[in-house]
Write an enzyme that holds these catalytic residues in place. Structure first.
Site, short mmCIF file in Angstrom:
data_model
loop_
_atom_site.label_atom_id
_atom_site.label_comp_id
_atom_site.label_asym_id
_atom_site.label_seq_id
_atom_site.Cartn_x
_atom_site.Cartn_y
_atom_site.Cartn_z
N GLY A 41 19.48 26.58 45.72
CA GLY A 41 20.47 25.79 46.45
C GLY A 41 20.06 24.35 46.69
CE LYS A 61 11.15 17.38 54.37
NZ LYS A 61 12.59 17.52 54.63
N GLY A 63 18.30 9.99 56.73
CA GLY A 63 18.07 8.55 56.75
C GLY A 63 16.63 8.22 57.12
CG HIS A 108 -12.04 22.07 72.19
ND1 HIS A 108 -11.23 21.02 72.57
CD2 HIS A 108 -13.29 21.56 72.01
CE1 HIS A 108 -11.97 19.91 72.64
NE2 HIS A 108 -13.21 20.22 72.31
P1 FAD Z 1 22.85 25.55 50.01
O1 FAD Z 1 21.39 25.43 50.01
O2 FAD Z 1 23.66 24.32 49.98
O3 FAD Z 1 23.21 26.44 48.74
C1 FAD Z 1 24.50 26.70 48.37
C2 FAD Z 1 24.52 27.01 46.88
O4 FAD Z 1 25.78 27.55 46.56
C3 FAD Z 1 24.36 25.79 45.98
O5 FAD Z 1 23.30 25.98 45.10
C4 FAD Z 1 25.69 25.69 45.22
O6 FAD Z 1 25.52 25.30 43.87
C5 FAD Z 1 26.16 27.13 45.28
N1 FAD Z 1 27.60 27.29 45.18
C6 FAD Z 1 28.57 26.73 45.96
N2 FAD Z 1 29.79 27.18 45.61
C7 FAD Z 1 29.59 28.03 44.58
C8 FAD Z 1 30.46 28.82 43.79
N3 FAD Z 1 31.78 28.83 44.00
N4 FAD Z 1 29.93 29.57 42.81
C9 FAD Z 1 28.58 29.58 42.58
N5 FAD Z 1 27.71 28.86 43.32
C10 FAD Z 1 28.20 28.11 44.29
N6 FAD Z 1 16.82 21.89 56.09
C11 FAD Z 1 15.68 22.30 56.69
O7 FAD Z 1 15.69 23.30 57.42
N7 FAD Z 1 14.50 21.61 56.52
C12 FAD Z 1 14.44 20.50 55.75
O8 FAD Z 1 13.37 19.90 55.62
C13 FAD Z 1 15.63 20.05 55.12
N8 FAD Z 1 15.60 18.94 54.35
C14 FAD Z 1 16.76 18.55 53.73
C15 FAD Z 1 16.71 17.38 52.96
C16 FAD Z 1 17.86 16.95 52.31
C17 FAD Z 1 17.80 15.70 51.47
C18 FAD Z 1 19.07 17.69 52.43
C19 FAD Z 1 20.31 17.25 51.71
C20 FAD Z 1 19.12 18.83 53.21
C21 FAD Z 1 17.95 19.26 53.87
N9 FAD Z 1 17.97 20.40 54.69
C22 FAD Z 1 16.81 20.79 55.31
C23 FAD Z 1 19.18 21.20 54.88
C24 FAD Z 1 19.15 22.43 53.99
O9 FAD Z 1 19.03 22.03 52.65
C25 FAD Z 1 20.41 23.27 54.19
O10 FAD Z 1 20.58 23.58 55.55
C26 FAD Z 1 20.32 24.55 53.40
O11 FAD Z 1 20.12 24.31 52.03
C27 FAD Z 1 21.59 25.40 53.60
O12 FAD Z 1 21.47 26.58 52.87
P2 FAD Z 1 22.74 27.36 52.32
O13 FAD Z 1 22.19 28.58 51.67
O14 FAD Z 1 23.74 27.52 53.39
O15 FAD Z 1 23.42 26.41 51.23
P1 NAI Z 2 22.60 13.76 60.53
O1 NAI Z 2 23.72 14.43 61.20
O2 NAI Z 2 21.22 14.20 60.79
O3 NAI Z 2 22.63 12.20 60.86
C1 NAI Z 2 23.75 11.42 60.58
C2 NAI Z 2 23.66 10.17 61.42
O4 NAI Z 2 24.64 9.29 60.95
C3 NAI Z 2 23.93 10.41 62.90
O5 NAI Z 2 22.94 9.78 63.65
C4 NAI Z 2 25.32 9.81 63.10
O6 NAI Z 2 25.49 9.29 64.41
C5 NAI Z 2 25.30 8.71 62.06
N1 NAI Z 2 26.63 8.29 61.59
C6 NAI Z 2 27.72 9.06 61.39
N2 NAI Z 2 28.72 8.31 60.90
C7 NAI Z 2 28.24 7.04 60.77
C8 NAI Z 2 28.78 5.83 60.31
N3 NAI Z 2 30.03 5.77 59.84
N4 NAI Z 2 28.00 4.73 60.32
C9 NAI Z 2 26.72 4.79 60.77
N5 NAI Z 2 26.15 5.91 61.23
C10 NAI Z 2 26.91 7.04 61.21
O7 NAI Z 2 22.96 13.82 58.97
P2 NAI Z 2 22.08 13.55 57.66
O8 NAI Z 2 20.91 12.71 57.97
O9 NAI Z 2 23.05 13.10 56.64
O10 NAI Z 2 21.59 15.00 57.29
C11 NAI Z 2 22.52 16.06 57.15
C12 NAI Z 2 21.93 17.33 57.66
O11 NAI Z 2 20.99 17.85 56.74
C13 NAI Z 2 21.13 17.17 58.95
O12 NAI Z 2 21.96 17.16 60.08
C14 NAI Z 2 20.28 18.38 58.93
O13 NAI Z 2 21.01 19.47 59.39
C15 NAI Z 2 19.98 18.56 57.44
N6 NAI Z 2 18.67 17.98 57.13
C16 NAI Z 2 17.57 18.52 57.73
C17 NAI Z 2 16.32 18.02 57.50
C18 NAI Z 2 15.17 18.64 58.20
O14 NAI Z 2 15.32 19.72 58.73
N7 NAI Z 2 14.01 18.00 58.21
C19 NAI Z 2 16.11 16.88 56.62
C20 NAI Z 2 17.33 16.38 56.04
C21 NAI Z 2 18.54 16.92 56.29
#
Ligand code: FAD
Ligand code: NAI
Length: 463
Positions: free
Chosen positions: A41, A52, A182, A442
């Site tokens: 995913g 990471k 961000g 510690h």
């Molecule tokens: P997803 O991981 O989005 O998986 C859904 C899958 O379904 C996809 O592979 C897609 O191709 C597939 N799919 C969709 N529709 C269909 C269909 N009709 N048929 C077949 N396949 C389909 N979360 C953390 O906890 N820690 C982090 O450090 C973290 N870092 C992140 C960094 C970034 C840049 C981003 C974008 C997200 C990050 N997240 C992080 C959030 C995390 O990736 C999501 O919360 C998580 O992947 C959600 O899991 P999910 O299984 O719900 O969906």
């Molecule tokens: P986010 O919800 O963390 O942050 C979005 C930020 O954009 C908020 O501070 C919001 O106030 C601001 N914002 C919204 N509309 C705006 C606008 N028009 N102009 C300027 N600022 C605006 O969303 P982000 O960073 O896109 O990540 C999506 C999600 O993915 C996270 O909420 C998190 O659930 C997951 N994620 C988790 C990570 C982790 O666990 N380390 C790392 C990356 C993503």
């Protein structure tokens, strides 16, 4: 006759693939549909894992440039090999996604390759073939929210996916949205040499976070050179060969200004992804924010169809999706699991890291709960001093009457690891006294957690 399964999971992200494995462990015949070339995913392919990998690599670069000399380690001139850094990230992703394929084989989960759609309750169609199934689990995840007037091309204006693939370090990266993505990707490119400006609509970074931690985070990021423009909205973007000109306005209204960037990262949140699933056809209901509506057992309004992960309500986090995947598989097997939504940690993997679990002070105030605060700074922790990483503190919030831990917020070295102890404490309904009475090794960073727990009762020892 079409092939029959007990469970078909649509989507092989952390929610879907974990649900499939757990259901197979429990003796069900399981298939998982994934349209991407690889399993895992968003998280494994373009999210958690590649981000990471780059955070780790860029932190090493930063250390070699600015931190090692203080430890008496001279490395001479430090050079960036961005192509190698990106290739390594690809290798890390490759190993992880292959690992999921191995787990599918080990657990006899069938991977149905292609886009899955629900043609009728009990029928999933993939690549022109229909499959009959008792339980359908939707785990289709989420996608970036677009910003009108700022059109993504994944080169000059990127989402996180493009932001993980830049082949040269931008001179000026403007990040729209001061949230998880961000600040993590902003940190990566700042460490690699970009000037980074974060434009945030609200008056604070990572608004879901405890305000005091958020303010400390802002100061630390500023010290590192990340500029922030809070209370600012982006009205539009104009692209040219030279770069992107963003039109900004104060959120409350006022004079507009322009900001020029080589690359713009749009990171204003994510929204549920349901395209192609055929939900209209079978009548699965969505809420006002486009999330699939489920009850406490992850059941949608259509019998036999369930949903978990980013596509339903709750924090969009991989570990939350995984917990739901396991719980749902166990429910389908007739067990009675429970996900404690009050104890899901959140971690921003910058340096220092920022981690939290449970409620913030603002949330407790809003609920009218009387609470006590215990705080301990890393400047007073021997291990943090030895590491040379003393920015930040541990903050524990406990019920004033019962001493039960209600929330914990950490900014500091390895905060993401430290928070696990407090998530466990909350899971067990521990008091701050329980944490304070637990013997901590510690010298460890965890001693700051113990001291913060002692501080709840005004008896920290080392400050
Ligand atoms: P997803 O991981 O989005 O998986 C859904 C899958 O379904 C996809 O592979 C897609 O191709 C597939 N799919 C969709 N529709 C269909 C269909 N009709 N048929 C077949 N396949 C389909 N979360 C953390 O906890 N820690 C982090 O450090 C973290 N870092 C992140 C960094 C970034 C840049 C981003 C974008 C997200 C990050 N997240 C992080 C959030 C995390 O990736 C999501 O919360 C998580 O992947 C959600 O899991 P999910 O299984 O719900 O969906
Ligand atoms: P986010 O919800 O963390 O942050 C979005 C930020 O954009 C908020 O501070 C919001 O106030 C601001 N914002 C919204 N509309 C705006 C606008 N028009 N102009 C300027 N600022 C605006 O969303 P982000 O960073 O896109 O990540 C999506 C999600 O993915 C996270 O909420 C998190 O659930 C997951 N994620 C988790 C990570 C982790 O666990 N380390 C790392 C990356 C993503």
């Amino acid at each position: 006759m079409s092939e029959a399964f007990d469970v078909i999971v649509i989507g092989a992200g952390p929610g879907g693939y974990v649900c499939a494995i757990r259901a197979a462990q429990l003796g069900m015949k399981v298939a998982c549909v994934e349209k991407r070339e690889t399993l895992g995913g968003t998280c494994l392919n373009v999210g958690c894992i590649p981000s990471k990998a780059l955070l780790q690599s860029s932190e090493h670069y930063e250390e070699a440039q600015h931190k090692l000399a203080d430890h008496g380690v001279t490395v001479g001139s430090v050079k960036l090999d961005l192509a190698r850094m990106l290739a390594r990230k690809g290798e890390v992703v490759g190993a992880n996604v292959k690992g999921v394929e191995f787990l599918f084989r080990k657990n006899k989960v069938t991977w149905l390759k292609g886009e899955g759609s629900i043609t009728a309750p009990g029928t999933v169609s993939v690549a022109g073939k229909d499959y009959t199934v008792k339980h359908i689990v939707i785990a289709s995840g989420s996608e970036s929210i677009p910003l009108p007037g700022v059109e993504v091309d994944e080169k000059q204006i990127v989402t996180s996916t493009g932001g993980l693939e830049l082949t040269s370090v931008p001179k000026h990266l403007v990040v729209i949205g001061g949230g998880y993505i961000g600040l993590e990707l902003g940190s990566v490119w700042r460490r690699l040499g970009a000037e980074v400006t974060v434009v945030e609509f609200l008056d604070r970074l990572v608004p879901s976070m405890d305000l005091e931690v958020g303010k400390a985070f802002e100061r630390i990021l500023a010290k590192q050179g990340i500029k922030t423009k809070l209370k600012t909205k982006v009205m539009g973007a104009t692209k040219s060969k030279k770069g992107v000109v963003l039109k900004l306005e104060p959120a409350a209204g006022g004079a507009a200004e322009e900001l020029t960037a080589d690359v713009v990262l749009v990171a204003i949140g994510r929204r549920p992804y349901v395209a192609g699933l055929g939900l209209d056809k079978v009548g699965v209901a969505l809420d006002e924010r486009g999330r699939i509506k489920v009850d406490g057992h992850y059941a949608t309004n259509v019998p036999g169809i369930y949903a978990i992960g980013d596509v339903i309500t709750g924090p969009m986090l991989a570990h939350k999706a995984e917990e739901e995947g396991v719980a749902l598989a166990e429910m389908l097997a007739g067990q009675k699991p429970h996900v404690n939504y009050g104890a899901i940690p959140g971690v921003v993997y910058t340096w220092p890291e920022v981690a939290s679990v449970g409620e913030t002070e603002d949330q407790l105030k809003a609920r009218g709960v009387a609470y006590k605060v215990g705080k301990f700074p890393f400047t007073a922790n021997g291990r943090a001093r030895a590491m040379g990483d003393m920015d930040g503190f541990v903050k524990i919030l406990a019920d004033k009457a019962t001493d039960k831990v209600l929330g914990a917020h950490i900014i500091g070295p390895d905060a993401g690891t430290l928070i696990a102890e407090l998530a466990l404490a909350m899971e067990f309904g521990a008091s701050a006294e329980d944490v304070a009475r637990t013997c901590h090794a510690h010298p460890s960073l965890n001693e700051a957690v113990k001291e913060a727990a002692l501080a709840v009762d005004g008896r920290a020892l080392h400050i």
